[in-house]
Design a protein around this motif. Structure first.
Motif, PDB file in Angstrom:
ATOM      1  N   THR A  94     -31.452  28.140  24.094  1.00  0.00           N
ATOM      2  CA  THR A  94     -32.048  27.007  23.274  1.00  0.00           C
ATOM      3  C   THR A  94     -30.948  26.305  22.569  1.00  0.00           C
ATOM      4  O   THR A  94     -29.889  26.543  22.184  1.00  0.00           O
ATOM      5  CB  THR A  94     -32.879  27.901  21.962  1.00  0.00           C
ATOM      6  N   SER A  95     -31.250  25.006  22.501  1.00  0.00           N
ATOM      7  CA  SER A  95     -30.653  24.001  21.526  1.00  0.00           C
ATOM      8  C   SER A  95     -31.256  22.801  21.243  1.00  0.00           C
ATOM      9  O   SER A  95     -32.543  22.764  21.287  1.00  0.00           O
ATOM     10  CB  SER A  95     -29.348  23.398  22.680  1.00  0.00           C
ATOM     11  N   ASP A  96     -30.544  21.708  20.897  1.00  0.00           N
ATOM     12  CA  ASP A  96     -31.346  20.517  20.266  1.00  0.00           C
ATOM     13  C   ASP A  96     -31.403  19.702  21.292  1.00  0.00           C
ATOM     14  O   ASP A  96     -30.525  19.549  22.564  1.00  0.00           O
ATOM     15  CB  ASP A  96     -30.666  20.096  18.945  1.00  0.00           C
ATOM     16  N   TRP A  97     -32.127  18.568  21.211  1.00  0.00           N
ATOM     17  CA  TRP A  97     -32.439  17.702  22.255  1.00  0.00           C
ATOM     18  C   TRP A  97     -31.191  16.436  22.256  1.00  0.00           C
ATOM     19  O   TRP A  97     -31.118  15.950  23.100  1.00  0.00           O
ATOM     20  CB  TRP A  97     -33.816  16.688  22.091  1.00  0.00           C
ATOM     21  N   LEU A  98     -30.605  16.287  21.098  1.00  0.00           N
ATOM     22  CA  LEU A  98     -29.382  15.428  21.139  1.00  0.00           C
ATOM     23  C   LEU A  98     -28.199  15.826  22.243  1.00  0.00           C
ATOM     24  O   LEU A  98     -27.795  15.065  23.127  1.00  0.00           O
ATOM     25  CB  LEU A  98     -28.865  15.562  19.614  1.00  0.00           C
ATOM     26  N   TRP A  99     -27.970  17.305  22.328  1.00  0.00           N
ATOM     27  CA  TRP A  99     -27.096  17.694  23.143  1.00  0.00           C
ATOM     28  C   TRP A  99     -27.733  17.647  24.840  1.00  0.00           C
ATOM     29  O   TRP A  99     -27.084  17.011  25.742  1.00  0.00           O
ATOM     30  CB  TRP A  99     -26.972  19.327  22.633  1.00  0.00           C
ATOM     31  N   VAL A 100     -29.116  17.826  24.566  1.00  0.00           N
ATOM     32  CA  VAL A 100     -29.429  17.633  26.008  1.00  0.00           C
ATOM     33  C   VAL A 100     -29.517  16.110  26.550  1.00  0.00           C
ATOM     34  O   VAL A 100     -29.178  15.931  27.546  1.00  0.00           O
ATOM     35  CB  VAL A 100     -31.160  18.133  26.213  1.00  0.00           C
ATOM     36  N   ASN A 101     -29.711  15.252  25.655  1.00  0.00           N
ATOM     37  CA  ASN A 101     -29.729  13.740  25.898  1.00  0.00           C
ATOM     38  C   ASN A 101     -28.305  13.411  26.528  1.00  0.00           C
ATOM     39  O   ASN A 101     -28.069  12.358  27.314  1.00  0.00           O
ATOM     40  CB  ASN A 101     -30.312  12.831  24.854  1.00  0.00           C
ATOM     41  N   ARG A 102     -27.287  13.956  25.479  1.00  0.00           N
ATOM     42  CA  ARG A 102     -25.777  13.706  25.735  1.00  0.00           C
ATOM     43  C   ARG A 102     -25.420  14.109  27.220  1.00  0.00           C
ATOM     44  O   ARG A 102     -24.733  13.111  27.918  1.00  0.00           O
ATOM     45  CB  ARG A 102     -25.037  13.971  24.663  1.00  0.00           C
ATOM     46  N   ASN A 103     -25.937  15.224  27.718  1.00  0.00           N
ATOM     47  CA  ASN A 103     -25.496  15.686  28.913  1.00  0.00           C
ATOM     48  C   ASN A 103     -26.192  15.051  30.001  1.00  0.00           C
ATOM     49  O   ASN A 103     -25.520  14.626  30.934  1.00  0.00           O
ATOM     50  CB  ASN A 103     -25.907  17.239  29.022  1.00  0.00           C
ATOM     51  N   ARG A 104     -27.524  14.386  29.628  1.00  0.00           N
ATOM     52  CA  ARG A 104     -27.980  13.352  30.707  1.00  0.00           C
ATOM     53  C   ARG A 104     -27.063  12.317  30.832  1.00  0.00           C
ATOM     54  O   ARG A 104     -26.967  11.827  32.107  1.00  0.00           O
ATOM     55  CB  ARG A 104     -29.583  13.222  30.300  1.00  0.00           C
ATOM     56  N   GLY A 105     -26.627  11.783  29.903  1.00  0.00           N
ATOM     57  CA  GLY A 105     -25.803  10.612  29.876  1.00  0.00           C
ATOM     58  C   GLY A 105     -24.372  10.914  30.733  1.00  0.00           C
ATOM     59  O   GLY A 105     -23.674  10.022  31.420  1.00  0.00           O
ATOM     60  N   ASP A 106     -23.812  12.187  30.781  1.00  0.00           N
ATOM     61  CA  ASP A 106     -22.749  12.658  31.383  1.00  0.00           C
ATOM     62  C   ASP A 106     -23.113  13.139  32.833  1.00  0.00           C
ATOM     63  O   ASP A 106     -22.164  13.524  33.460  1.00  0.00           O
ATOM     64  CB  ASP A 106     -22.373  13.664  30.571  1.00  0.00           C
ATOM     65  N   GLY A 107     -24.309  12.903  33.244  1.00  0.00           N
ATOM     66  CA  GLY A 107     -24.680  13.473  34.587  1.00  0.00           C
ATOM     67  C   GLY A 107     -25.306  14.875  34.791  1.00  0.00           C
ATOM     68  O   GLY A 107     -25.530  15.201  35.900  1.00  0.00           O
ATOM     69  N   ARG A 108     -25.389  15.399  33.671  1.00  0.00           N
ATOM     70  CA  ARG A 108     -25.886  16.671  33.673  1.00  0.00           C
ATOM     71  C   ARG A 108     -27.473  16.862  33.226  1.00  0.00           C
ATOM     72  O   ARG A 108     -27.774  16.526  32.400  1.00  0.00           O
ATOM     73  CB  ARG A 108     -25.052  17.912  32.880  1.00  0.00           C
ATOM     74  N   LYS A 109     -28.183  17.051  34.482  1.00  0.00           N
ATOM     75  CA  LYS A 109     -29.571  16.564  34.289  1.00  0.00           C
ATOM     76  C   LYS A 109     -30.097  17.930  33.545  1.00  0.00           C
ATOM     77  O   LYS A 109     -30.869  18.786  34.243  1.00  0.00           O
ATOM     78  CB  LYS A 109     -30.456  16.421  35.672  1.00  0.00           C
ATOM     79  N   LEU A 110     -30.169  18.208  32.360  1.00  0.00           N
ATOM     80  CA  LEU A 110     -31.014  18.994  31.495  1.00  0.00           C
ATOM     81  C   LEU A 110     -32.178  18.419  30.865  1.00  0.00           C
ATOM     82  O   LEU A 110     -32.561  17.267  30.963  1.00  0.00           O
ATOM     83  CB  LEU A 110     -30.074  19.659  30.388  1.00  0.00           C
TER      84      LEU A 110
END
Length: 340
Positions: A94-110
């Motif tokens: 579990t985490s927040d969607w801000l962290w997920v969105n940032r990871n997507r910007g870095d190429g990690r598709k969460l």
């Protein structure tokens, strides 16, 4: 902290770890008929609210009903869980969607599936003289997390809007771990703290004043209703390969949340893993958790989330959002009527 209180915390910790580990092993033993392909490895903080949800889910048999099993992997901290997910040691955290969105910007598709709207609030000591946000001028504020924690950014934006106050310049913020902040304000070493909801619930139980709830802050910033902030996080690749399994898990979580919102008895059995010092703590934590799992509030309203993201990006800048100046709609997993 007295020896007696320390011993009580230690016993609670041992019980919590034992229950988490026994849950993992007992689920595997009891559900041997469920294929390994229907197992979800979840990284869980030992004393977090997620443990309460998963314990209730398995106790009610919702995992068996949906033909999957959970393997709990105990985690010591949130960053350890994030590393475990990225390294493939677990399927979900579990985490927040801000962290997920940032990871997507870095190429990690969460991807993110909502789990709670709970945030926390700003709490003040009774003798502090702080009656409104304007009274924070020149005062010390303890802030949980980091300078780009979302609650701190929300509070800054709200203070600017309602009191023409720049809290970074006009107040004296300091950043620390949530338990330390509670200790400091309870010992009258800080006049105000901004803390996460489990710690805020304990402060309210101890008689401190909640100056403002973060949901009220969001309402003041134009967000018309509570929005999901924390949720289940997994890789997009895993979700694609395990769509049916994931949807069955989320359905079981919905059923679990319905039980936890309505059934007091379901909470009594959770007391040993809630690390509470008193009945007041127990009730405050129960009620705060319930407030965050309203099914209707957990549905993703993409335009609202995009506006919220823009507000956070304006306050937190690149340090918060990284290479994602806008919110990627595919951050949110589409299932169970919560399609963005």
């Amino acid at each position: 902290m007295t020896v007696r209180r320390f011993a009580a915390h230690a016993r609670a910790g041992l019980v919590a770890v034992a229950l988490l580990l026994s849950l993992s092993f007992s689920v595997r033993a009891a559900d041997a008929e469920i294929s390994p392909g229907n197992t979800i490895r979840i990284g869980v903080l030992q004393f977090g609210a997620v443990a309460w949800t998963l314990d209730t889910l398995t106790e009610r048999g919702f995992d068996k009903a949906e033909e999957f099993r959970i393997e709990i992997v105990p985690m010591a901290a949130s960053n350890a869980a994030q590393i475990a997910l990225q390294g493939g040691a677990v399927d979900m955290i579990t985490s927040d969607w801000l962290w997920v969105n940032r990871n997507r910007g870095d190429g990690r598709k969460l991807q993110f599936a909502p789990n709670s709207t709970a945030l926390g609030g700003l709490y003040v000591a009774k003798e502090s003289g702080i009656k409104t946000v304007a009274d924070l001028k020149g005062r010390d504020i303890g802030v949980a997390g980091t300078p780009v924690d979302k609650s701190w950014l929300f509070l800054q934006a709200w203070a600017k809007k309602t009191a023409k106050l720049d809290l970074k310049k006009d107040a004296k913020p300091s950043f620390a771990a949530p338990p330390a902040l509670n200790e400091l304000i309870l010992r009258n070493k800080l006049p105000a703290v901004l803390n996460f909801w489990p710690y805020g619930a304990r402060l309210k139980a101890a008689g401190l004043t909640e100056l403002v709830d973060m949901k009220d802050v969001l309402a003041g910033l134009g967000v018309p209703k509570p929005v999901p902030m924390v949720g289940w996080v997994f890789s997009e690749e895993w979700a694609t390969k395990n769509r049916s399994l994931l949807d069955r898990f989320l359905k079981a979580v919905e059923r679990t949340n319905a039980v936890m919102r309505a059934d007091d008895a379901s909470w009594v059995r959770l007391k040993p893993i809630m690390k509470v010092d008193s009945d007041a703590d127990f009730v405050a934590l129960r009620d705060a958790h319930r407030d965050g799992i309203d099914l209707q509030e957990l549905k993703v309203d993409l335009p609202v989330m995009q506006n919220l993201y823009a507000l956070l990006a304006a306050e937190g800048g690149e340090e918060l959002v990284g290479k994602r100046p806008t919110l990627d709609p595919t951050t949110f997993y589409s299932a169970l009527g919560s399609t963005p």
